[in-house]
Design an enzyme around this catalytic site. Structure first.
Site, mmCIF file in Angstrom:
data_model
loop_
_atom_site.group_PDB
_atom_site.id
_atom_site.type_symbol
_atom_site.label_atom_id
_atom_site.label_comp_id
_atom_site.label_asym_id
_atom_site.label_seq_id
_atom_site.Cartn_x
_atom_site.Cartn_y
_atom_site.Cartn_z
ATOM 1 N N CYS A 93 12.050 15.980 20.293
ATOM 2 C CA CYS A 93 10.957 16.088 21.268
ATOM 3 C C CYS A 93 10.570 17.549 21.480
ATOM 4 C CB CYS A 93 11.379 15.510 22.624
ATOM 5 S SG CYS A 93 11.556 13.732 22.634
ATOM 6 N N VAL A 102 15.801 21.402 34.469
ATOM 7 C CA VAL A 102 16.599 21.330 33.239
ATOM 8 C C VAL A 102 15.831 21.862 32.032
ATOM 9 C CG1 VAL A 102 17.896 19.802 31.694
ATOM 10 C CG2 VAL A 102 17.945 19.406 34.165
#
Length: 421
Positions: free
Chosen positions: A117, A330
């Site tokens: 991704c 994150v």
């Protein structure tokens, strides 16, 4: 390339069985390289990333067999090379997970730098620094990692940041190293615990899994003989279907899951107004037809709120009552779904790593494009509540992480089908 056509406005209801966790299955399949003979892995989800991993192991010469229950038997004794090529690794970041086991068991590896991704910079330097500290000679050139080691030596590793794949790679490498390895600031994710359990089931000596300090006592060999290891259930798939149910005002029972791994997600769903009942391996969520209340959250490593559920809660907040503030700590660049949701009428303002979501009474169907795995899922969820038809394009991202998403949602009463472009 397929797309999904979704007609919104139907509350989800019924029962669903949850698949095995992709993020546990991938490292466990990589860890079969550590075994000196055949090993069987069960409850593996039928996903594109799993197929890619099997192809990668097959290209190295490993013998793989799949039975009628989709158990995968892997025999690493037939290995012929230690090479993970770019065309496979570029599609899936987790391919880097073969590096540690190859180095530990066979003393060398040639692995392409990873893809996956496009969400922020997820560097592999922590993997490489850790392996070098254990005595590996590592060179990176022409987009490949070349690694060699006679036998890795146990040592104390302090990770600069929490990294799930980094923790997993170093744990696998340490399993066959000479001496004891301590990994500090280790990832605590359930999938890391599952990998430790798998290594121990083959005769490894890993302790501290689930805490931020791992201790691995290296052994001379590991064996999966007679072992049929079941992968733990997918907590992110579970969370995604719970949010879909909450958004549509429905009532759903999810079976074959692990409620104890979802504390942060369940707490936020209750805050949104869901009534939740738990069993040992099932979760029932009932919205009683109500509109959800907006919730605020910030993502952080486990056991805090998972970054992999952020996009789905953004979608829920988009049609909730009130304003929710979502902070992503994150990964950078993980709000690519916002622009597409805005095309459906969502009122979302981005400020750096924060999304301020003001709930609207309705979204309208539109053609939207998936950009990464969880963003794609959130657009499907938005489509379930939108008026009219939503077309979600580039759904190969979804197929990387959700097993038969359209079949499972249709089973719960959603109007959704897959069509070729």
């Amino acid at each position: 390339m397929d797309k999904l056509l979704i007609g919104g406005g139907r509350p989800l209801s019924g029962e669903l069985r949850i698949s095995g966790a992709k993020n546990a299955a991938l490292p466990v399949l990589a860890a079969t390289l550590l075994s000196d003979g055949p090993v069987t892995v069960g409850n593996v989800p039928h996903l594109h990333d799993i197929t890619t991993t099997m192809e990668l192991l097959g290209r190295m010469g490993l013998n793989l067999m799949v039975d009628e229950k989709l158990n995968i038997e892997v025999d690493p004794s037939t290995i012929q090379n230690f090479f993970a090529p770019y065309e496979l690794v570029r599609t899936m970041r987790a391919s880097i997970l073969v590096l540690g086991p190859l180095l530990a068991r066979f003393g060398r590896a040639e692995v392409s730098l990873p893809g996956g991704c496009a969400i922020g910079t997820r560097p592999v330097n922590l993997h490489l620094e850790g392996l070098a500290a254990m005595g590996a000679e590592i060179n990176v050139r022409n987009g490949y990692i070349y690694a060699e080691a006679k036998r890795l030596k146990g040592c104390r590793l302090v990770l600069d940041q929490v990294t799930v794949t980094g923790t997993e790679n170093l744990m696998m490498a340490a399993a066959l190293a000479d001496g004891v390895t301590i990994i500090e600031n280790a990832a605590r994710e359930p999938e890391v615990v599952d990998l430790a359990n798998f290594i121990n089931a083959m005769g490894g000596k890993v302790s501290g899994a689930g805490t931020d300090v791992l201790q691995i006592e290296g052994v001379d060999s590991l064996s999966g003989a007679g072992l049929n290891y079941r992968i733990l259930p997918d907590r992110i798939e579970t969370g995604t279907y719970l949010v879909a149910t909450a958004m549509t005002g429905g009532r759903v029972k999810l079976k074959g899951t692990r409620p104890d791994l979802l504390d942060a997600v369940l707490a936020k769903l209750e805050e949104a107004g869901a009534e939740i009942t738990l069993g040992d391996d099932w979760i029932e969520l009932d919205m009683k037809g109500r509109r959800p209340q907006a919730v605020s959250l910030h993502t952080a490593p486990y056991p805090a709120f998972p970054t992999d559920m952020q996009a789905q809660f953004t979608a829920m907040n988009a049609i909730a009552e009130g304003v929710g503030v979502i902070t992503e700590t994150v990964f950078e660049n993980r709000f690519m779904h916002v622009q597409e949701m805005q095309r459906m009428g969502a009122d979302i303002k981005l400020e750096s790593n924060t999304a301020i979501v003001k709930g609207v009474s309705r979204l309208t169907g539109a053609p939207v494009m998936a950009t990464d795995l969880r963003a794609s899922a959130s657009l499907v969820l938005a489509g379930l509540v939108a008026e009219g038809q939503t077309k979600v394009d580039r759904i190969y991202h979804i197929d990387r992480g959700y097993e038969c998403i359209e079949e499972k949602l249709a089973q719960l009463g959603a109007e959704i089908r897959r069509v070729p472009n």
